[in-house]
Scaffold this active site. Sequence first.
Site, short mmCIF file in Angstrom:
data_model
loop_
_atom_site.label_atom_id
_atom_site.label_comp_id
_atom_site.label_asym_id
_atom_site.label_seq_id
_atom_site.Cartn_x
_atom_site.Cartn_y
_atom_site.Cartn_z
N ASP A 72 54.12 -58.77 3.59
CA ASP A 72 54.82 -59.81 4.35
C ASP A 72 55.37 -59.28 5.67
O ASP A 72 56.34 -59.81 6.17
CB ASP A 72 55.94 -60.41 3.50
CG ASP A 72 56.89 -59.34 2.97
OD1 ASP A 72 56.66 -58.14 3.25
OD2 ASP A 72 57.85 -59.70 2.27
N LYS A 123 69.59 -50.72 2.05
CA LYS A 123 70.55 -51.81 2.29
C LYS A 123 72.00 -51.33 2.37
O LYS A 123 72.87 -51.77 1.61
CB LYS A 123 70.40 -52.89 1.21
CG LYS A 123 69.00 -53.51 1.17
CD LYS A 123 68.90 -54.68 0.22
CE LYS A 123 67.56 -55.36 0.26
NZ LYS A 123 66.41 -54.63 -0.20
N ASP A 175 59.68 -58.97 9.59
CA ASP A 175 59.62 -59.14 8.13
C ASP A 175 59.58 -60.65 7.91
O ASP A 175 60.60 -61.33 8.11
CB ASP A 175 60.89 -58.50 7.55
CG ASP A 175 61.30 -59.09 6.21
OD1 ASP A 175 60.43 -59.60 5.50
OD2 ASP A 175 62.50 -59.03 5.89
P1 GTP Z 1 62.57 -62.23 -1.51
O1 GTP Z 1 62.66 -62.64 -2.95
O2 GTP Z 1 62.70 -63.39 -0.58
O3 GTP Z 1 63.50 -61.09 -1.15
O4 GTP Z 1 61.08 -61.68 -1.20
P2 GTP Z 1 60.23 -60.60 -2.02
O5 GTP Z 1 60.21 -60.96 -3.45
O6 GTP Z 1 58.88 -60.50 -1.37
O7 GTP Z 1 61.02 -59.26 -1.82
P3 GTP Z 1 60.90 -58.19 -0.67
O8 GTP Z 1 60.58 -58.87 0.63
O9 GTP Z 1 62.07 -57.31 -0.72
O10 GTP Z 1 59.65 -57.33 -1.17
C1 GTP Z 1 59.04 -56.34 -0.36
C2 GTP Z 1 57.58 -56.24 -0.74
O11 GTP Z 1 57.47 -55.77 -2.09
C3 GTP Z 1 56.85 -57.54 -0.68
O12 GTP Z 1 55.55 -57.27 -0.19
C4 GTP Z 1 56.84 -58.01 -2.13
O13 GTP Z 1 55.74 -58.85 -2.43
C5 GTP Z 1 56.75 -56.69 -2.88
N1 GTP Z 1 57.40 -56.72 -4.20
C6 GTP Z 1 58.71 -57.00 -4.48
N2 GTP Z 1 58.93 -56.90 -5.81
C7 GTP Z 1 57.74 -56.55 -6.39
C8 GTP Z 1 57.33 -56.32 -7.75
O14 GTP Z 1 58.09 -56.43 -8.71
N3 GTP Z 1 56.02 -55.97 -7.94
C9 GTP Z 1 55.13 -55.84 -6.90
N4 GTP Z 1 53.87 -55.53 -7.18
N5 GTP Z 1 55.48 -56.09 -5.61
C10 GTP Z 1 56.78 -56.43 -5.36
#
Ligand code: GTP
Length: 324
Positions: free
Chosen positions: A104, A155, A213
């Site tokens: 993302d 963070k 982001d």
């Molecule tokens: P928010 O819920 O809005 O914070 O978004 P998010 O779930 O994508 O969290 P965040 O932006 O912090 O995640 C950073 C990256 O890690 C993104 O590309 C997510 O898709 C990925 N990510 C977060 N949690 C997991 C997980 O449990 N497993 C995997 N495979 N990817 C994850």
Amino acid sequence: MKALVLIGGFGTRLRPLTHTVPKQLIPIAGKPVLYHVLDLLPPGVEEVALATGYKAEMIDAYVRAHPPKCPVRTVPEAEPLGTGGGMKNAGGAMSDPFYLLNSDVIAAVDLAAVLAHHSERGGIGTMCLAEVADTRPYGVAALGPDDRITAFVEKPEPEQAPSHWINAGLAVWSRAALDAIPPGRAVSFEREVVPNLLPQGLYGFRLARYWEDAGTPERLLNAQRMLFDDGRGGRGTIPRGALGTGPVAAAPGTTAEGASFGKYVTLGAGVLVEPGAHVENSIVMDGARVQKDAFVSSSILGPRTRVHPGHRVVGQTLGEAAEI
Ligand code: GTP
């Protein structure tokens, strides 16, 4: 060279849209966020493992139907494993080193140059760093000579942030980083693993151009603007019979005769924008309908949404099939 893309998060900050559409499949500047991320990979990447979780089946079906330039393989998690757990689960066949990308982030970066930077220094990893004013939502790096990362704090409170250079979600890691992740449970790579890897040499690669982001509606729209301004939004011409400036990235099968468009718009397949309606700085997903004389600005309209005649929608995110 192989790549691992983390794509298992819930995308909570983009609800209600992400109740039915994973964040990475939301189209910006004419194609899903994920495909802009994959565009960053240099030619010659042999395989990309997508570490999926939330809405894994939808992502799998989409990449099968729309094969990206490089071969991809989805590796789903039965339950959310966090970033580190996802890496461990999907990283079995990774090259040494490998690219690690969040799914993302929208950026201008030459990943081949990041790999060269990594090879020259010979550490365990090289992390792209973006400079931001507000570091609170991110992992923040303290930098020593030659941009070696001397501390990494996830963070932190603003007064505890060691710099304004944050983890951009784009990196090169040696396989040894995967070995350092405890197996069989959810792990935050950034909190639990990265700080322990610093003695083995983690280097920063400062991004010089744009980075975003794309995790909130405002940032998603900002990312779209950056892509269009960088010429990554296709030809950007407004649909036939419409007025205005664009750029607009319209999928085949959109109808917008008599409508008008401002800057930075994506229109999905089968979208109908009726005469007298105006759309600017927005994403209008497949099958949505913007009726006569409506006004849509700085908004994300989910699939099959409907904006009633004359309505103003400003700064809103509508979930699938919502009506307003
Ligand atoms: P928010 O819920 O809005 O914070 O978004 P998010 O779930 O994508 O969290 P965040 O932006 O912090 O995640 C950073 C990256 O890690 C993104 O590309 C997510 O898709 C990925 N990510 C977060 N949690 C997991 C997980 O449990 N497993 C995997 N495979 N990817 C994850």
